[in-house]
Scaffold this active site. Structure first.
Site, PDB file in Angstrom:
ATOM      1  N   LYS A 225       0.833  -1.209   0.000  1.00 49.45           N
ATOM      2  CA  LYS A 225       0.000   0.000   0.000  1.00 49.45           C
ATOM      3  C   LYS A 225       0.867   1.258   0.000  1.00 49.45           C
ATOM      4  CE  LYS A 225      -1.766   1.581   4.104  1.00 49.45           C
ATOM      5  NZ  LYS A 225      -1.456   2.984   4.390  1.00 49.45           N
ATOM      6  N   ASN A 226       1.852   1.293   0.902  1.00 43.36           N
ATOM      7  CA  ASN A 226       2.605   2.537   1.088  1.00 43.36           C
ATOM      8  C   ASN A 226       3.654   2.788   0.005  1.00 43.36           C
ATOM      9  OD1 ASN A 226       1.024   3.106   3.236  1.00 43.36           O
ATOM     10  ND2 ASN A 226       2.534   2.530   4.806  1.00 43.36           N
TER      11      ASN A 226
ATOM     12  N   ARG B 256      -4.738  10.477   4.659  1.00 46.23           N
ATOM     13  CA  ARG B 256      -3.681  11.482   4.811  1.00 46.23           C
ATOM     14  C   ARG B 256      -2.661  11.439   3.690  1.00 46.23           C
ATOM     15  NH1 ARG B 256      -2.486  13.955   9.319  1.00 46.23           N
ATOM     16  NH2 ARG B 256      -0.340  13.929   8.582  1.00 46.23           N
TER      17      ARG B 256
ATOM     18  N   CYS C 124      -5.264  12.679  13.267  1.00 48.19           N
ATOM     19  CA  CYS C 124      -5.782  11.362  12.899  1.00 48.19           C
ATOM     20  C   CYS C 124      -5.698  10.470  14.123  1.00 48.19           C
ATOM     21  CB  CYS C 124      -5.004  10.763  11.743  1.00 48.19           C
ATOM     22  SG  CYS C 124      -3.373  10.217  12.194  1.00 48.19           S
TER      23      CYS C 124
ATOM     24  N   ARG D 119       0.322  14.412  13.609  1.00 45.70           N
ATOM     25  CA  ARG D 119       0.924  14.216  12.287  1.00 45.70           C
ATOM     26  C   ARG D 119       0.976  15.475  11.417  1.00 45.70           C
ATOM     27  NH1 ARG D 119      -1.276   8.638   9.858  1.00 45.70           N
ATOM     28  NH2 ARG D 119       0.627   8.666   8.651  1.00 45.70           N
TER      29      ARG D 119
ATOM     30  N   ASP E 178       4.431   0.308  12.186  1.00 46.17           N
ATOM     31  CA  ASP E 178       3.246  -0.336  11.605  1.00 46.17           C
ATOM     32  C   ASP E 178       3.109  -1.806  12.010  1.00 46.17           C
ATOM     33  OD1 ASP E 178       2.595   2.031  10.404  1.00 46.17           O
ATOM     34  OD2 ASP E 178       3.358   1.504   8.425  1.00 46.17           O
TER      35      ASP E 178
ATOM     36  N   ILE F 194       7.638   6.714  17.191  1.00 47.82           N
ATOM     37  CA  ILE F 194       7.310   7.448  15.951  1.00 47.82           C
ATOM     38  C   ILE F 194       6.053   8.305  16.111  1.00 47.82           C
ATOM     39  CG2 ILE F 194       6.880   7.223  13.452  1.00 47.82           C
ATOM     40  CD1 ILE F 194       9.606   6.104  14.203  1.00 47.82           C
TER      41      ILE F 194
ATOM     42  N   ARG G 179      -8.718  -0.540   4.485  1.00 39.10           N
ATOM     43  CA  ARG G 179      -7.840   0.494   3.930  1.00 39.10           C
ATOM     44  C   ARG G 179      -6.493  -0.097   3.538  1.00 39.10           C
ATOM     45  NH1 ARG G 179      -6.818   5.576   7.363  1.00 39.10           N
ATOM     46  NH2 ARG G 179      -5.515   5.779   5.528  1.00 39.10           N
TER      47      ARG G 179
HETATM   48  N1  EPU Z   1       6.210  14.494  11.165  1.00 40.72           N
HETATM   49  C1  EPU Z   1       6.315  15.825  11.479  1.00 40.72           C
HETATM   50  N2  EPU Z   1       6.317  16.732  10.455  1.00 40.72           N
HETATM   51  C2  EPU Z   1       6.212  16.356   9.151  1.00 40.72           C
HETATM   52  C3  EPU Z   1       6.099  14.991   8.842  1.00 40.72           C
HETATM   53  C4  EPU Z   1       6.108  14.088   9.871  1.00 40.72           C
HETATM   54  O1  EPU Z   1       6.417  16.192  12.646  1.00 40.72           O
HETATM   55  O2  EPU Z   1       6.200  17.239   8.285  1.00 40.72           O
HETATM   56  C5  EPU Z   1       6.209  13.495  12.261  1.00 40.72           C
HETATM   57  C6  EPU Z   1       4.931  12.681  12.339  1.00 40.72           C
HETATM   58  O3  EPU Z   1       3.941  13.357  13.087  1.00 40.72           O
HETATM   59  C7  EPU Z   1       5.413  11.419  13.009  1.00 40.72           C
HETATM   60  C8  EPU Z   1       6.816  11.245  12.429  1.00 40.72           C
HETATM   61  O4  EPU Z   1       7.186  12.516  11.935  1.00 40.72           O
HETATM   62  O5  EPU Z   1       5.483  11.587  14.384  1.00 40.72           O
HETATM   63  C9  EPU Z   1       6.947  10.242  11.298  1.00 40.72           C
HETATM   64  O6  EPU Z   1       5.897  10.416  10.383  1.00 40.72           O
HETATM   65  P1  EPU Z   1       6.048  10.125   8.832  1.00 40.72           P
HETATM   66  O7  EPU Z   1       5.941  11.416   8.108  1.00 40.72           O
HETATM   67  O8  EPU Z   1       7.221   9.267   8.554  1.00 40.72           O
HETATM   68  O9  EPU Z   1       4.715   9.293   8.564  1.00 40.72           O
HETATM   69  P2  EPU Z   1       3.900   9.338   7.237  1.00 40.72           P
HETATM   70  O10 EPU Z   1       4.801   9.563   6.101  1.00 40.72           O
HETATM   71  O11 EPU Z   1       2.721  10.227   7.410  1.00 40.72           O
HETATM   72  C10 EPU Z   1       4.145   6.816   6.623  1.00 40.72           C
HETATM   73  C11 EPU Z   1       3.213   5.670   6.409  1.00 40.72           C
HETATM   74  C12 EPU Z   1       2.616   5.249   7.749  1.00 40.72           C
HETATM   75  C13 EPU Z   1       3.767   4.847   8.670  1.00 40.72           C
HETATM   76  C14 EPU Z   1       4.754   6.009   8.820  1.00 40.72           C
HETATM   77  C15 EPU Z   1       5.976   5.653   9.644  1.00 40.72           C
HETATM   78  C16 EPU Z   1       2.433   6.070   4.159  1.00 40.72           C
HETATM   79  C17 EPU Z   1       1.311   6.430   3.260  1.00 40.72           C
HETATM   80  N3  EPU Z   1       2.181   6.085   5.479  1.00 40.72           N
HETATM   81  O12 EPU Z   1       3.358   7.850   7.189  1.00 40.72           O
HETATM   82  O13 EPU Z   1       1.799   4.129   7.483  1.00 40.72           O
HETATM   83  O14 EPU Z   1       3.255   4.518   9.943  1.00 40.72           O
HETATM   84  O15 EPU Z   1       5.192   6.418   7.508  1.00 40.72           O
HETATM   85  O16 EPU Z   1       6.626   4.572   9.095  1.00 40.72           O
HETATM   86  O17 EPU Z   1       3.523   5.745   3.698  1.00 40.72           O
HETATM   87  C18 EPU Z   1       0.022   2.644   7.879  1.00 40.72           C
HETATM   88  O18 EPU Z   1       0.269   2.114   6.782  1.00 40.72           O
HETATM   89  O19 EPU Z   1      -0.755   2.118   8.716  1.00 40.72           O
HETATM   90  C19 EPU Z   1       0.653   3.910   8.228  1.00 40.72           C
HETATM   91  C20 EPU Z   1       0.183   4.719   9.165  1.00 40.72           C
END
Ligand code: EPU
Length: 418
Positions: A22-23, A93, A117, A122, A305, A327, A397
């Site tokens: 998915k990701n 998101r 969320c 996030r 995850d 995280i 999802r």
């Molecule tokens: N963060 C910030 N500022 C930003 C971006 C992130 O503070 O601009 C913080 C977030 O709040 C969090 C941390 O950084 O505390 C890491 O978040 P990250 O941005 O890496 O998460 P994401 O990119 O929104 C992806 C996956 C998630 C997975 C996380 C961590 C996708 C679509 N989603 O989310 O997947 O948990 O990386 O590995 O790739 C899931 O599949 O169930 C899922 C939630």
């Protein structure tokens, strides 16, 4: 609303295929906005988030063809709308991933702010400050991010924490920027590498993906490509825990063990027997798992995850284990549901203290987010009696036909639709 009914206690046995990730699918679909050619993606999982991304790209003006062989072709020639509306972004998101490509190719993007969320606040500040470093003007108004730039310029972008979609958004934007971009402290997740491979097939010049420094030499245009999405390591890990927790013998085919190095080490520490081949993993569960301590980390560390799923395994491991979530600030929503099944878990800050119990007892439980829901199905598979999981849409999802795959492994599980 669908529910899933599980009658626990059967060791899982057999073999099932792993779906595409998915990701990795979501960013690769967003990347198709970077070209007016067709991008053909294969090994696409059949998931609600993928349908949401199809809807999002469709309303931007992309033509989309879905074939029967798990393929999606996106034709970005007709893009005529650079707004990602609240109604779609709030359900997923990852919609934020269209921001970099729209801005880079069309000069502007208007994306609803994702907001909070189930697993935390996030923010997307790192996505935004990175785009600003590349010369974009960003305004926030009316709940929308309005980003504009004539042409993005390459920049050195140090990121203060590791963000997966942030790295992906900036990598996509930088592919069409003028000059070189260097992403420092980039996410090293396999899904980032998969996206870089897809972009390079489209004519991008990206090196270093998979390390914490990614260099992107911008090009003027990108072209179409065919790209096969990598296997879903989180789906794989979820079924590995399922095999382990039920004392079963499960083989996962079409998987990539190299993307699961840390979870495999940790599961072996729990007493789980694991054999791997180039594209398969066989898991044999112990009679009782061994308690271990665990801390989630960005890749190559233990994935957040899979935290909820591992916690279920620990609820049945004699002794004490400590699980630290580093995280996300609010990713213990499954704990109160697991307690309803008889688990002994105490939370203090970002740490869950788990004391193994002899058995779990089935009960009605409620899904709260995608991975939490998966953990509740795992708990149901091992609990005595019946577990009825409601709000199953969270699972749909991110897991393709989860109950059918468990059925194929001999589980007593059914979806109740009403
Ligand atoms: N963060 C910030 N500022 C930003 C971006 C992130 O503070 O601009 C913080 C977030 O709040 C969090 C941390 O950084 O505390 C890491 O978040 P990250 O941005 O890496 O998460 P994401 O990119 O929104 C992806 C996956 C998630 C997975 C996380 C961590 C996708 C679509 N989603 O989310 O997947 O948990 O990386 O590995 O790739 C899931 O599949 O169930 C899922 C939630």
């Amino acid at each position: 609303m669908d529910k899933i009914l599980v009658r626990g206690g059967k060791p899982l046995r057999g073999s099932i295929p792993i779906s595409g990730a998915k990701n990795a699918t979501l960013p690769a679909m967003a990347a198709s906005l970077l070209t007016s050619d067709r991008v053909h993606l294969t090994n696409i999982p059949h998931l609600r988030d993928v349908t949401t991304m199809v809807e999002l790209l469709g309303q931007h003006g992309c033509g989309i063809t879905i074939d029967e062989k798990l393929g999606v072709e996106v034709d970005g020639a007709g893009v005529n709308n650079c707004r990602a509306p609240y109604d779609l972004v709030r359900t997923m998101r990852a919609s934020i991933l269209v921001m970099g490509p729209l801005l880079a190719r069309h000069g502007h993007a208007e994306i609803s702010l994702p907001g909070g969320c189930a697993i935390g606040s996030r923010p997307v500040d790192i996505h935004l400050s990175g785009l600003e470093k590349m010369g974009a003007t960003i305004e926030l108004s009316g709940g929308y991010i309005r980003a504009s730039a004539k042409r993005l310029r390459g920049a050195i972008i140090p990121m203060n924490l590791v963000t997966v979609t942030g790295t992906e958004n900036l990598m996509m934007a930088a592919s069409l920027a003028q000059g070189q971009t260097i992403l420092e402290n980039a996410a090293r997740e396999p899904e980032v590498v998969d996206l870089a491979n897809c972009l390079n097939r489209m004519g991008a010049r990206i090196s270093g993906a998979g390390s914490s420094t990614i260099t992107i030499d911008g090009v003027d245009t990108l072209h179409g490509c065919t790209h096969a999405i990598l296997p879903d390591r989180i789906e794989t890990g979820t079924f590995m825990v399922a095999g382990a927790i039920t004392g079963g013998d499960v083989t996962l085919t079409g998987a990539d063990p190299e993307t699961l190095t840390d979870p495999i080490i940790r599961l072996r520490e729990c007493g789980v027997g694991i054999d791997t081949g180039p594209d398969w993993i066989r898991v044999r569960g112990p009679s009782r798992p061994v308690a271990i301590d665990l801390e989630t980390q960005p890749y190559p560390g233990f994935p957040t995850d899979l935290q909820a799923q591992m916690m279920v395994l620990m609820t049945l491991a004699p002794g004490d284990s400590r699980i630290v979530e580093t995280i996300f600030e609010n990713r213990f929503m499954h704990v109160s549901e697991l307690q309803r099944l008889g688990a002994d878990i105490r939370i203090a800050g970002n740490t869950a203290y788990v004391r193994g119990v002899d058995h779990l007892l089935g009960a009605p439980v409620m899904a709260t987010d995608l991975r939490a829901s998966a953990s509740l199905v795992l708990a149901g598979l091992v609990a005595r009696g019946e577990t009825l999981l409601s709000r199953v849409y969270h699972i749909d999802r991110g897991y393709e036909r989860i109950e059918e795959k468990f059925l194929a492994l001999g589980a007593n599980i059914q979806r109740l639709s009403n």
